[in-house]
Design a protein around this motif. Structure first.
Motif, PDB file in Angstrom:
ATOM      1  N   ALA A  38      32.520 -82.536 -29.707  1.00 56.00           N
ATOM      2  CA  ALA A  38      31.891 -83.180 -30.846  1.00 56.00           C
ATOM      3  C   ALA A  38      32.584 -83.278 -32.314  1.00 56.00           C
ATOM      4  N   LYS A  39      32.244 -84.211 -33.706  1.00 52.94           N
ATOM      5  CA  LYS A  39      33.477 -83.455 -34.470  1.00 52.94           C
ATOM      6  C   LYS A  39      32.420 -82.348 -35.172  1.00 52.94           C
ATOM      7  N   GLN A  40      31.761 -82.601 -34.589  1.00 51.88           N
ATOM      8  CA  GLN A  40      30.723 -81.721 -36.133  1.00 51.88           C
ATOM      9  C   GLN A  40      29.660 -80.574 -34.743  1.00 51.88           C
ATOM     10  N   ALA A  41      29.700 -79.660 -35.478  1.00 46.52           N
ATOM     11  CA  ALA A  41      28.911 -78.237 -34.561  1.00 46.52           C
ATOM     12  C   ALA A  41      28.201 -78.894 -34.104  1.00 46.52           C
ATOM     13  N   VAL A  42      27.202 -78.652 -33.150  1.00 45.90           N
ATOM     14  CA  VAL A  42      25.583 -78.752 -32.568  1.00 45.90           C
ATOM     15  C   VAL A  42      24.725 -77.791 -33.120  1.00 45.90           C
ATOM     16  N   PHE A  43      24.300 -77.983 -33.789  1.00 46.18           N
ATOM     17  CA  PHE A  43      23.000 -76.457 -34.186  1.00 46.18           C
ATOM     18  C   PHE A  43      21.634 -77.367 -34.135  1.00 46.18           C
ATOM     19  N   PHE A  44      21.274 -75.878 -34.006  1.00 48.42           N
ATOM     20  CA  PHE A  44      19.377 -75.943 -33.614  1.00 48.42           C
ATOM     21  C   PHE A  44      18.612 -74.660 -34.154  1.00 48.42           C
ATOM     22  N   ASN A  45      17.953 -74.687 -34.529  1.00 51.26           N
ATOM     23  CA  ASN A  45      17.071 -73.370 -35.379  1.00 51.26           C
ATOM     24  C   ASN A  45      15.879 -72.734 -34.115  1.00 51.26           C
ATOM     25  N   LYS A  46      15.736 -71.801 -34.382  1.00 51.05           N
ATOM     26  CA  LYS A  46      14.899 -70.747 -34.105  1.00 51.05           C
ATOM     27  C   LYS A  46      13.707 -70.237 -34.681  1.00 51.05           C
ATOM     28  N   PRO A  47      12.138 -69.871 -34.761  1.00 52.41           N
ATOM     29  CA  PRO A  47      11.867 -69.906 -35.489  1.00 52.41           C
ATOM     30  C   PRO A  47      11.932 -67.967 -35.591  1.00 52.41           C
ATOM     31  N   PRO A  48      10.730 -67.503 -36.696  1.00 53.86           N
ATOM     32  CA  PRO A  48      10.489 -66.053 -36.289  1.00 53.86           C
ATOM     33  C   PRO A  48      10.006 -65.689 -35.366  1.00 53.86           C
ATOM     34  N   SER A  49       9.327 -66.375 -35.150  1.00 52.52           N
ATOM     35  CA  SER A  49       8.346 -66.333 -33.841  1.00 52.52           C
ATOM     36  C   SER A  49       9.641 -66.457 -32.289  1.00 52.52           C
ATOM     37  N   ALA A  50      10.455 -66.499 -32.376  1.00 51.96           N
ATOM     38  CA  ALA A  50      11.801 -66.889 -31.504  1.00 51.96           C
ATOM     39  C   ALA A  50      12.141 -65.243 -31.307  1.00 51.96           C
ATOM     40  N   PHE A  51      12.250 -64.593 -31.825  1.00 51.66           N
ATOM     41  CA  PHE A  51      12.460 -62.931 -32.613  1.00 51.66           C
ATOM     42  C   PHE A  51      11.975 -61.955 -31.641  1.00 51.66           C
TER      43      PHE A  51
END
Length: 221
Positions: A38-51
Motif C-alpha cells: 500500500a502507498k500509505q501505512a496501514v494504521f489502527f489503534n488500541k485503547p488504554p484498556s488493551a494494555f
C-alpha cells in the motif's frame, strides 16, 4: 490498572494512552495474510484498556474463534509529536519493549471480507501485551532489532526490524501526520511472518533485541 514500567520494575511517569499499530510492515507477513503493498501505512489503534503486562501470562478470550500471536517491537513515545519532521524525532522515543499484538483472526477475516474496520478483532481488552521498557540508549541500532517467538519450544517467528517495509523514522513521521502522538503512547511496529493461533497452556519464549522472557497462555477471566 496497567502502568508503563522500566526494566527495574519502577513506574515510568508517562500515562498510558493509546497504542498506534501498523499492519503489513513486513513483506513476508503481508504475503502470508494475502495483503498487497500500500502507498500509505496501514494504521489502527488500541485503547488504554488493551494494555496489559506479561506478569500474569498471556490471557486470551474464549468463544471468539482463533486468537493469534503477533510479536512486535514496541516503542514508548516520550514527547508529543504532531506532523513531525525528522528533526522533531530527537528524544521522541523513551524506550523499547517486547509486545504481543493479540488478534481475533476469524473475526478479522470476516471484517476484511466486509470491508469493515478491524477494531473488533484488534482492540479488545488485554490485546496489547507489553514487557517492561528499556531506555532507548540501551539499543545500539533501532533499525536492526532481532525478534523471535517460540511456541512450546518450536520457533514460529524470526525476523529483524531491518526487514520492515517502512523504517521506524518513517512510521513515526507518518503516524504523527494521521493523529497526534502523546507522551505515553506506544507504537507497535509490525510483525514478521509466522503468526498463528494460541491455546491455553502454551509456553511462549519471546526475544526482542536484548529483552527475553518466558510466559504461558491462560484463559482470560
Amino acid at each position: 490498572m496497567y502502568q508503563h514500567k522500566d526494566c527495574n520494575g519502577n513506574p515510568i511517569e508517562l500515562s498510558p494512552s493509546k497504542a498506534v499499530c501498523v499492519g503489513q510492515n513486513y513483506a513476508a507477513h503481508m504475503q502470508e495474510m494475502g495483503g498487497a503493498p500500500a502507498k500509505q501505512a496501514v494504521f489502527f489503534n488500541k485503547p488504554p484498556s488493551a494494555f496489559i503486562s506479561f506478569d500474569n501470562g498471556v490471557a486470551i478470550p474464549t468463544g471468539l474463534g482463533e486468537v493469534h500471536y503477533e510479536l512486535e517491537l514496541a516503542l514508548l513515545i516520550g514527547k508529543p509529536l504532531k506532523n513531525a519532521t525528522k528533526d522533531d524525532l530527537k528524544d521522541a522515543v523513551w524506550g523499547y519493549a517486547a509486545a504481543l499484538d493479540l488478534t481475533l483472526r476469524d473475526i478479522q477475516l470476516e471484517l476484511k471480507q466486509r470491508g469493515h474496520p478491524w477494531e473488533r478483532a484488534k482492540a479488545f481488552d488485554n490485546s496489547c501485551v507489553l514487557s517492561a521498557f528499556k531506555p532507548l540508549a540501551c539499543l545500539s541500532d533501532l533499525n536492526d532489532v532481532a525478534l523471535q517467538l517460540k511456541q512450546n519450544g518450536e520457533t514460529k517467528q524470526q525476523g529483524s526490524s531491518s526487514q520492515m517495509i517502512r523504517t521506524i523514522e518513517a512510521l513515526l513521521i507518518e503516524a504523527s501526520q494521521c493523529f497526534s502522538l502523546q507522551a505515553g503512547d506506544v507504537l507497535l511496529t509490525g510483525t514478521p511472518a509466522g503468526v498463528g493461533p494460541l491455546e491455553a497452556g502454551d509456553k511462549l519464549s519471546l526475544t526482542v533485541a536484548d529483552i527475553e522472557l518466558e510466559t504461558e497462555v491462560v484463559i482470560s477471566e
